[in-house]
Design an enzyme around this catalytic site. Structure first.
Site, mmCIF file in Angstrom:
data_model
loop_
_atom_site.group_PDB
_atom_site.id
_atom_site.type_symbol
_atom_site.label_atom_id
_atom_site.label_comp_id
_atom_site.label_asym_id
_atom_site.label_seq_id
_atom_site.Cartn_x
_atom_site.Cartn_y
_atom_site.Cartn_z
ATOM 1 C CG ASP A 1 -22.041 34.918 -41.461
ATOM 2 O OD1 ASP A 1 -21.787 33.870 -40.823
ATOM 3 O OD2 ASP A 1 -21.481 36.001 -41.201
ATOM 4 C CG ASP A 2 -17.768 33.297 -42.995
ATOM 5 O OD1 ASP A 2 -18.077 34.383 -43.529
ATOM 6 O OD2 ASP A 2 -16.850 33.185 -42.153
ATOM 7 C CB THR B 1 -25.848 30.513 -36.924
ATOM 8 O OG1 THR B 1 -25.262 31.072 -35.749
ATOM 9 C CG2 THR B 1 -26.695 31.604 -37.556
ATOM 10 C CB ILE B 2 -27.230 28.625 -31.677
ATOM 11 C CG1 ILE B 2 -25.782 28.960 -31.326
ATOM 12 C CG2 ILE B 2 -27.387 27.129 -31.874
ATOM 13 C CD1 ILE B 2 -25.394 28.525 -29.913
ATOM 14 C CG ASP B 3 -23.916 32.793 -32.853
ATOM 15 O OD1 ASP B 3 -24.115 32.071 -31.847
ATOM 16 O OD2 ASP B 3 -22.800 32.943 -33.357
ATOM 17 C CE1 TYR C 1 -23.506 32.871 -3.238
ATOM 18 C CE2 TYR C 1 -25.546 31.619 -3.229
ATOM 19 C CZ TYR C 1 -24.244 31.791 -2.798
ATOM 20 O OH TYR C 1 -23.694 30.892 -1.938
ATOM 21 C CG MET D 1 -21.927 29.997 -27.690
ATOM 22 S SD MET D 1 -22.073 28.197 -27.921
ATOM 23 C CE MET D 1 -20.439 27.636 -27.466
ATOM 24 N NE ARG E 1 -15.509 35.980 -29.506
ATOM 25 C CZ ARG E 1 -15.258 36.003 -28.207
ATOM 26 N NH1 ARG E 1 -15.508 34.971 -27.451
ATOM 27 N NH2 ARG E 1 -14.778 37.097 -27.645
ATOM 28 C CE1 TYR F 1 -17.797 24.137 -26.758
ATOM 29 C CE2 TYR F 1 -17.667 25.126 -24.578
ATOM 30 C CZ TYR F 1 -17.130 24.933 -25.836
ATOM 31 O OH TYR F 1 -15.948 25.520 -26.171
ATOM 32 C CD GLU F 2 -23.537 24.294 -20.665
ATOM 33 O OE1 GLU F 2 -23.415 25.054 -21.647
ATOM 34 O OE2 GLU F 2 -22.928 24.452 -19.604
#
Lengths: 556, 556
Positions: free
Chosen positions: B186-187, B214-216, B254, B261, B263, B427-428
């Protein structure tokens, strides 16, 4: 004995939704070695011995010691009869376990009509407590070529005491078992052999066959070229490492420190290094052989980082085996001393307790990062011991390298900014969908185990060889478990053990790595293996370790 | 101005070894939308406005405001001429970036003979400092269908000040650029539009086109259905999550807490939830909308864990967006107050400083795990501020859930042993090999950007639509960047912004998730998507978010 068993519910009912990839794997038919596709007979080899201390092994296994390993040959026939077979998964998961079960099941369906198959639930405890599920085609079908051990689950119990052996006897008598297949690592296969001996000694008809399972790759020998799961796990970790390499090269500012699952041996780290060409890979067995210290490992990494900085690279990839700390003798000493001090003294804030450390241990403690010092002092297991397994060695190394680089910066020997990113790849890999190799290998292992039981064998481990050839040319047999054994003295008694196969510094995989790592450290020879493929030529790639070991065997 | 450029060295020379999968991806030819396969012309749409505050946007972009979005239609022709085009990668990596460059390059090769293409190195700084590499077929070939941004690398600088705009002008004049393609989020696309306006205002011939990266997944609108990289990253994370699910079900002991990832928005967490069906997924936008507290999030998780324990499940999978903390208003207040206190007071060991906190913030601080308290007090950024980004929210939640379960255990409301395993997948995923969708989408985006420049357009973002159809039916066009903009007041001035597309609680993807999560929480509906496939039907799967959004659009 309460059972609450029967054709029990299983966790993947037909209503469960599979992903496209899972479905396509379900439907994929599995190839078989040609000897398993028509009639065959079992041929005995020569009398066997032990890996070490044959006299002690002979005493521990009076009924089994010396029996021959066997191989399957075309022609002839096995008796027509139905069998009752139990199967158990033991220890940590490894991709392919379900295919071993499928292999046994399909063998019984086609070659021993009217057979019954039981899956013991939750590992060896399922045998002792007679908890099982009767396996039918519907259940088995839903796990074909799928990852995990969730069909019958696994467990880490051992059958050790006379009472526990008694429980196991009662179960196999109750179910009238002709055979039991134990799928596990070195300990579980040792246990399988003890069960085989015990059943034979007690005139029970139940035979026991082992299968080599562990992602760690440390259960192998001449006749058992690899353990299943290693291929898949290494490929999944290498996919992630390859991605981090591309990330490192793209951003140009991170050192990724990747800790890889596998405590005892460094096979996984070595294999991933061969698949991806990292700048640095630490092999525990080499660290131990060279009696390296934590400081020397740190310096080794730091020196390469400094040289790379001069070459214009402020990024890189460093692989670390999970068990690194266990390979460093001085760390072991420090931990021993700390356990003693913690048990008998007060850890005072002023640090007077440190005077009780030997000078080498004191020095080591002082150079450890503060968080690690605290972890060593504060976190204990139920026996009050320091928890080495909890130390995140990748974070520890990042901090130690950071301090060393700070020092060198002040001395004018390093000018960059170091940014370390820690990673641990573990659980993600041990339950992945099995690679084509592990799928096929496990299916053959399962058939092989069933064939050995069908022919009345016991105390053998399922052995599938010639793995470099197409599946149809794979050879099938059984290796006597006693021949893999040595003894260890514990609490004044001899215990049989199958010694873990460590990375051999004279072996072909390590030598290949050693010949290339200098080049990798300063140049960037990164390879990104990408995600595991199930279709196309890249689906057929064999891992480097196995390929190199087979090549070395063929060459020698 | 120093350049040190030319046909510079590139990091993947022909001597670099590719993996089998990388090689097969290199050789894979890419399909094109049919409109790009023969002659086409560009059709203007109606006059455009802005996403908000059109008057302010009109003042900020006097030369560009109101221009029409365009689409490519078959027939007609563009002028025959050679072009000089620059390309820049901006911000974090996303799988597919190299294919945008390949698309531009191939367009120029086939439709604008004699053209020249420059890749600015290291992001927008490369434009300002005139650092570039001249791209030829040999370079571009080696990155086709490969992950990462390492062909020309990226950077996070912005072109903001009058001096920086001046530098950019000098570069495009020096290289005589007809066009510039800015690949970013976007930026970066806002910045692309400012450059387009600036060049137009200064009568420079250089046109500027943006591409959505963007992956986001938070750069999207009606005409730009998705940003590239999101599809691949979510598939890689979902592979890992699916494996953890199988692990959880196999071991039965577990709770895996997986931080993902991303934000600003929770699209990745939502998409991974739709792909894998975890027991719990926290969506930041919902947390914010409901003004949830950290305690209420903790209780939500704890309640489900307790209910699962009653149902016999002592394991599970919980997904958490990286930006969770940013969505919780009380945490933002606490951090603001802490920054003030740290700046002006002493943090005394006795804790008298805590009296300066408002009571709600004080309460929150007290329930935080000790390690998080210390982190908040000790770790600061260069401006002395608390570093929220460094808080490992998955570890924090594990500790908070653990305390709450301890409490309930004492009250007799919970009987199991809780074991949380933290994971961070970041990061992966952002540098993986692009999925088939991202490969094709990016290649079309690149062609589209080049076609828009070829037809003399500026201030548009490359728009490829109808993505649910086969590639050949995809539609191609350009959307005016000003139409995506609104203004924000910063330091008393209006700044243009493309607002991030957040997860819409009334949107189809969230509604689908919300309708199923109750079922997922107590039953185990896990799906293991497996590794990304490049061949076969599973290679063609579209992510759920895009599919559902396209479906909703078609339905409405």
């Amino acid at each position: 004995m309460s059972t609450a068993n029967g054709d029990a519910k299983h966790s993947r009912s037909p209503s469960v939704v599979y992903s496209e990839v899972q479905s396509s794997r379900l439907k994929t038919s599995l190839p078989l070695p040609s000897v398993l596709k028509s009639s065959f007979h079992v041929v005995d080899g020569p009398k066997s011995s032990a890996s070490g201390n044959p006299d002690q092994i002979a005493k521990l296994f009076p009924n089994l010691f010396g029996q021959p390993s066997v191989s399957l040959k075309p022609g002839g026939s096995l008796p027509e009869k139905s069998l009752k077979i139990g199967v158990v998964l033991s220890g940590g998961q490894a991709p392919g376990g379900h295919n071993v079960i499928s292999g046994i099941f399909d063998y019984l369906q086609t070659r021993a009509h009217g057979s019954t198959m039981y899956g013991f639930k939750g590992g060896p405890a399922g045998i002792m407590k007679c908890k099982y599920v009767k396996l039918n085609g519907d259940i088995v079908y839903h796990y074909r070529n799928q990852g995990g051990f969730d069909m019958i689950c696994s467990g880490r119990d051992k059958i050790e005491t006379p009472e526990q052996f008694k429980e196991a006897q009662e179960t196999v008598k109750k179910l009238d078992l002709d055979g039991l297949v134990v799928i596990g690592g070195d300990d579980s296969n040792t246990n399988a052999c003890l069960l085989a001996e015990n059943f034979r000694a007690n005139n029970l008809k139940t035979r026991v066959i082992g299968c080599p399972k562990t992602i760690d790759g440390d259960l192998k020998c001449k006749e058992v070229p690899t353990s299943f799961g290693f291929d898949t796990a290494c490929k999944i970790y290498s996919e992630m490492i390859g991605n981090l390499m591309v990330d490192a090269r793209s951003t140009g500012k991170y050192y990724h420190f990747v800790r890889l699952m596998g405590r005892a041996a460094s096979h996984i780290t070595l294999e991933c290094a061969l698949q991806t060409h990292p700048n640095i890979a630490i092999i525990g067995e080499e660290v131990a052989a060279q009696k390296q210290t934590l400081k020397s490992v740190t310096d080794y990494i730091t020196n390469i980082i400094c040289k790379r900085a001069v070459a214009g690279f402020n990024y890189g990839i460093i692989l670390i085996p999970e068990g690194l700390i266990d390979f460093i003798p001085e760390v072991q000493s420090l931990i021993g001393e700390l356990n003693e001090i913690i048990a008998h003294d007060t850890i005072d804030k002023e640090g007077t307790w440190k005077k009780k450390l030997r000078s080498q241990s004191h020095e080591l403690f002082q150079i450890l990062p503060k968080t690690i010092q605290e972890q060593l002092l504060l976190e204990r297991d139920p026996h009050g011991n320091v928890q080495v397994a909890k130390i995140e060695s990748e974070k520890m190394l990042i901090q130690m390298v950071e301090s060393e680089l700070e020092k060198r910066k002040k001395e004018g020997k390093y000018e960059k900014d170091f940014k370390g990113q820690p990673h641990f790849f573990g659980y993600e890999g041990r339950c992945g969908l099995p690679s084509k190799f592990d799928s096929n290998y496990c299916y053959a292992l399962g058939h092989c185990a069933a064939a050995l039981l069908h022919s009345g064998k016991t105390g053998l481990i399922s052995s599938v060889e010639n793995l470099g050839a197409p599946v149809e040319n794979w050879t099938i047999g059984g290796t006597t478990l006693t021949s893999l054994m040595d003894v260890e003295r514990r609490h004044g008694k001899f215990k049989p053990v199958i010694k873990k196969a460590m990375v051999e510094l004279e072996g072909a995989p390590f030598k290949k790595f050693a010949s290339m790592r200098g080049d990798w450290s300063l140049k960037n020879r990164y390879i990104n293996p990408g995600p595991v493929q199930f279709v196309g030529p890249s689906a057929d790639i064999l891992n480097h370790t196995l390929r190199l070991e087979l090549g070395a065997k063929a060459g020698g």
